[in-house]
Design a protein around this motif. Structure first.
Motif, PDB file in Angstrom:
ATOM      1  N   GLU A   1       0.828  -1.217   0.000  1.00 18.15           N
ATOM      2  CA  GLU A   1       0.000   0.000   0.000  1.00 18.15           C
ATOM      3  C   GLU A   1       0.862   1.266   0.000  1.00 18.15           C
ATOM      4  N   LEU A   2       1.879   1.305   0.854  1.00 22.32           N
ATOM      5  CA  LEU A   2       2.718   2.502   0.938  1.00 22.32           C
ATOM      6  C   LEU A   2       3.508   2.714  -0.353  1.00 22.32           C
ATOM      7  N   PHE A   3       4.031   1.632  -0.912  1.00 20.05           N
ATOM      8  CA  PHE A   3       4.799   1.736  -2.156  1.00 20.05           C
ATOM      9  C   PHE A   3       3.887   2.172  -3.300  1.00 20.05           C
ATOM     10  N   THR A   4       2.692   1.601  -3.367  1.00 17.71           N
ATOM     11  CA  THR A   4       1.735   1.980  -4.403  1.00 17.71           C
ATOM     12  C   THR A   4       1.409   3.461  -4.328  1.00 17.71           C
ATOM     13  N   ASN A   5       1.158   3.953  -3.118  1.00 13.44           N
ATOM     14  CA  ASN A   5       0.864   5.379  -2.955  1.00 13.44           C
ATOM     15  C   ASN A   5       2.009   6.245  -3.466  1.00 13.44           C
ATOM     16  N   ALA A   6       3.246   5.848  -3.161  1.00 14.96           N
ATOM     17  CA  ALA A   6       4.398   6.632  -3.612  1.00 14.96           C
ATOM     18  C   ALA A   6       4.520   6.605  -5.133  1.00 14.96           C
ATOM     19  N   VAL A   7       4.240   5.458  -5.744  1.00 13.23           N
ATOM     20  CA  VAL A   7       4.294   5.359  -7.210  1.00 13.23           C
ATOM     21  C   VAL A   7       3.214   6.225  -7.848  1.00 13.23           C
TER      22      VAL A   7
ATOM     23  N   PRO B   1     -13.599   7.716   1.248  1.00 19.39           N
ATOM     24  CA  PRO B   1     -14.310   7.820  -0.019  1.00 19.39           C
ATOM     25  C   PRO B   1     -15.730   7.249   0.076  1.00 19.39           C
ATOM     26  N   ARG B   2     -16.573   7.683  -0.845  1.00 20.42           N
ATOM     27  CA  ARG B   2     -17.930   7.141  -0.926  1.00 20.42           C
ATOM     28  C   ARG B   2     -17.860   5.665  -1.321  1.00 20.42           C
ATOM     29  N   ALA B   3     -18.900   4.934  -1.041  1.00 19.89           N
ATOM     30  CA  ALA B   3     -18.942   3.500  -1.328  1.00 19.89           C
ATOM     31  C   ALA B   3     -18.737   3.196  -2.810  1.00 19.89           C
ATOM     32  N   ASP B   4     -19.157   4.089  -3.692  1.00 18.62           N
ATOM     33  CA  ASP B   4     -19.028   3.835  -5.126  1.00 18.62           C
ATOM     34  C   ASP B   4     -17.676   4.248  -5.711  1.00 18.62           C
ATOM     35  N   GLU B   5     -16.816   4.852  -4.909  1.00 15.67           N
ATOM     36  CA  GLU B   5     -15.482   5.240  -5.390  1.00 15.67           C
ATOM     37  C   GLU B   5     -14.542   4.040  -5.339  1.00 15.67           C
ATOM     38  N   GLU B   6     -13.728   3.916  -6.385  1.00 18.43           N
ATOM     39  CA  GLU B   6     -12.834   2.763  -6.495  1.00 18.43           C
ATOM     40  C   GLU B   6     -11.502   2.942  -5.776  1.00 18.43           C
ATOM     41  N   ARG B   7     -11.116   4.147  -5.445  1.00 17.74           N
ATOM     42  CA  ARG B   7      -9.806   4.412  -4.853  1.00 17.74           C
ATOM     43  C   ARG B   7      -9.961   5.183  -3.560  1.00 17.74           C
ATOM     44  N   GLY B   8      -8.830   5.309  -2.835  1.00 23.91           N
ATOM     45  CA  GLY B   8      -8.808   6.169  -1.663  1.00 23.91           C
ATOM     46  C   GLY B   8      -8.906   5.459  -0.330  1.00 23.91           C
ATOM     47  N   ARG B   9      -8.766   4.136  -0.331  1.00 19.09           N
ATOM     48  CA  ARG B   9      -8.896   3.391   0.927  1.00 19.09           C
ATOM     49  C   ARG B   9      -7.566   2.844   1.466  1.00 19.09           C
TER      50      ARG B   9
ATOM     51  N   ILE C   1      -4.050   0.816   6.060  1.00 25.11           N
ATOM     52  CA  ILE C   1      -2.863   0.985   6.908  1.00 25.11           C
ATOM     53  C   ILE C   1      -3.288   1.241   8.350  1.00 25.11           C
ATOM     54  N   GLU C   2      -4.277   2.096   8.537  1.00 23.26           N
ATOM     55  CA  GLU C   2      -4.796   2.417   9.865  1.00 23.26           C
ATOM     56  C   GLU C   2      -5.303   1.162  10.583  1.00 23.26           C
ATOM     57  N   SER C   3      -5.960   0.276   9.858  1.00 23.73           N
ATOM     58  CA  SER C   3      -6.539  -0.915  10.486  1.00 23.73           C
ATOM     59  C   SER C   3      -5.507  -2.010  10.761  1.00 23.73           C
ATOM     60  N   LEU C   4      -4.408  -2.031  10.008  1.00 26.00           N
ATOM     61  CA  LEU C   4      -3.416  -3.106  10.144  1.00 26.00           C
ATOM     62  C   LEU C   4      -2.261  -2.772  11.085  1.00 26.00           C
ATOM     63  N   THR C   5      -2.087  -1.494  11.413  1.00 26.53           N
ATOM     64  CA  THR C   5      -0.905  -1.083  12.173  1.00 26.53           C
ATOM     65  C   THR C   5      -1.283  -0.450  13.504  1.00 26.53           C
ATOM     66  N   GLN C   6      -0.308  -0.382  14.393  1.00 26.73           N
ATOM     67  CA  GLN C   6      -0.517   0.273  15.684  1.00 26.73           C
ATOM     68  C   GLN C   6      -0.339   1.781  15.569  1.00 26.73           C
ATOM     69  N   ALA C   7       0.449   2.209  14.600  1.00 24.20           N
ATOM     70  CA  ALA C   7       0.687   3.641  14.377  1.00 24.20           C
ATOM     71  C   ALA C   7       1.207   3.828  12.966  1.00 24.20           C
ATOM     72  N   TRP C   8       0.965   5.014  12.414  1.00 23.39           N
ATOM     73  CA  TRP C   8       1.534   5.377  11.122  1.00 23.39           C
ATOM     74  C   TRP C   8       1.592   6.892  11.055  1.00 23.39           C
ATOM     75  N   GLY C   9       2.399   7.382  10.138  1.00 21.30           N
ATOM     76  CA  GLY C   9       2.500   8.824  10.008  1.00 21.30           C
ATOM     77  C   GLY C   9       3.282   9.215   8.770  1.00 21.30           C
ATOM     78  N   VAL C  10       3.392  10.519   8.583  1.00 22.10           N
ATOM     79  CA  VAL C  10       4.083  11.091   7.432  1.00 22.10           C
ATOM     80  C   VAL C  10       5.037  12.145   7.950  1.00 22.10           C
ATOM     81  N   GLU C  11       6.266  12.117   7.454  1.00 20.01           N
ATOM     82  CA  GLU C  11       7.266  13.117   7.810  1.00 20.01           C
ATOM     83  C   GLU C  11       7.858  13.685   6.533  1.00 20.01           C
TER      84      GLU C  11
ATOM     85  N   TRP D   1       5.559   6.171   7.281  1.00 25.83           N
ATOM     86  CA  TRP D   1       6.001   5.062   8.123  1.00 25.83           C
ATOM     87  C   TRP D   1       4.799   4.396   8.786  1.00 25.83           C
ATOM     88  N   ALA D   2       5.017   3.147   9.184  1.00 31.81           N
ATOM     89  CA  ALA D   2       3.990   2.383   9.889  1.00 31.81           C
ATOM     90  C   ALA D   2       4.684   1.440  10.854  1.00 31.81           C
TER      91      ALA D   2
END
Length: 147
Positions: free
Chosen positions: A64-70, A108-116, A121-131, A142-143
């Motif tokens: 997920e993080l790599f995809t976002n960066a790409v 995102p709205r239920a009909d949107e294909e992206r943005g989740r 990341i929020e559901s799988l990790t104990q913490a995450w952030g952006v620096e 980071w996560a």
């Protein structure tokens, strides 16, 4: 890992930890690199003796993080730092480019294909952030996963 001229370097964790295990790699900022990044992370964490379940979670986070960066930066290369210490896994993905804005959790709205991705990341990790990696140097997203 030796980096060629013109590539970025990733900072290591601060402090000294006797059980620290660390891996750093960078790949071209291309869609095909996402699979390579998640496979490298999965294999390394398995080699370090983490459970397959935890390794699968980390693989998904890296993906997920790599995809976002790409998708959302104008980077040429994307770096990844994995380290395990003090009963936690920290994953950092660093881009060279700029986001249209700083990555934020959205709903995102239920009909949107992206943005989740960051919801995942929020559901799988104990913490995450952006620096900020520094003025004009991109971002580090980071996560932290606790096995």
């Amino acid at each position: 890992m030796a980096l060629s001229p013109g590539t970025m370097t990733l900072p290591g964790p601060v402090g000294v930890c006797p059980d620290l295990r660390q891996e750093t790699f960078e790949l071209p900022a291309q869609p095909f690199s996402v699979a390579d990044a998640r496979d490298r992370a999965f294999e390394r964490l398995l080699q370090w003796g983490l459970s397959p379940e935890v390794c699968r979670t980390a693989r998904l986070v890296v993906s997920e993080l790599f995809t976002n960066a790409v998708l959302h930066t104008d980077s040429d290369r994307i770096g990844c730092l994995l380290y395990v210490a003090d009963n936690q896994i920290r994953i950092e993905v660093r881009d060279q480019g700029s986001y249209a804005s700083t990555p934020v959790l959205c709903f995102p709205r239920a009909d949107e294909e992206r943005g989740r991705g960051l919801q995942l990341i929020e559901s799988l990790t104990q913490a995450w952030g952006v620096e900020s990696a520094g003025l004009g140097l991109g971002h580090i997203v980071w996560a932290v996963i606790r096995p």
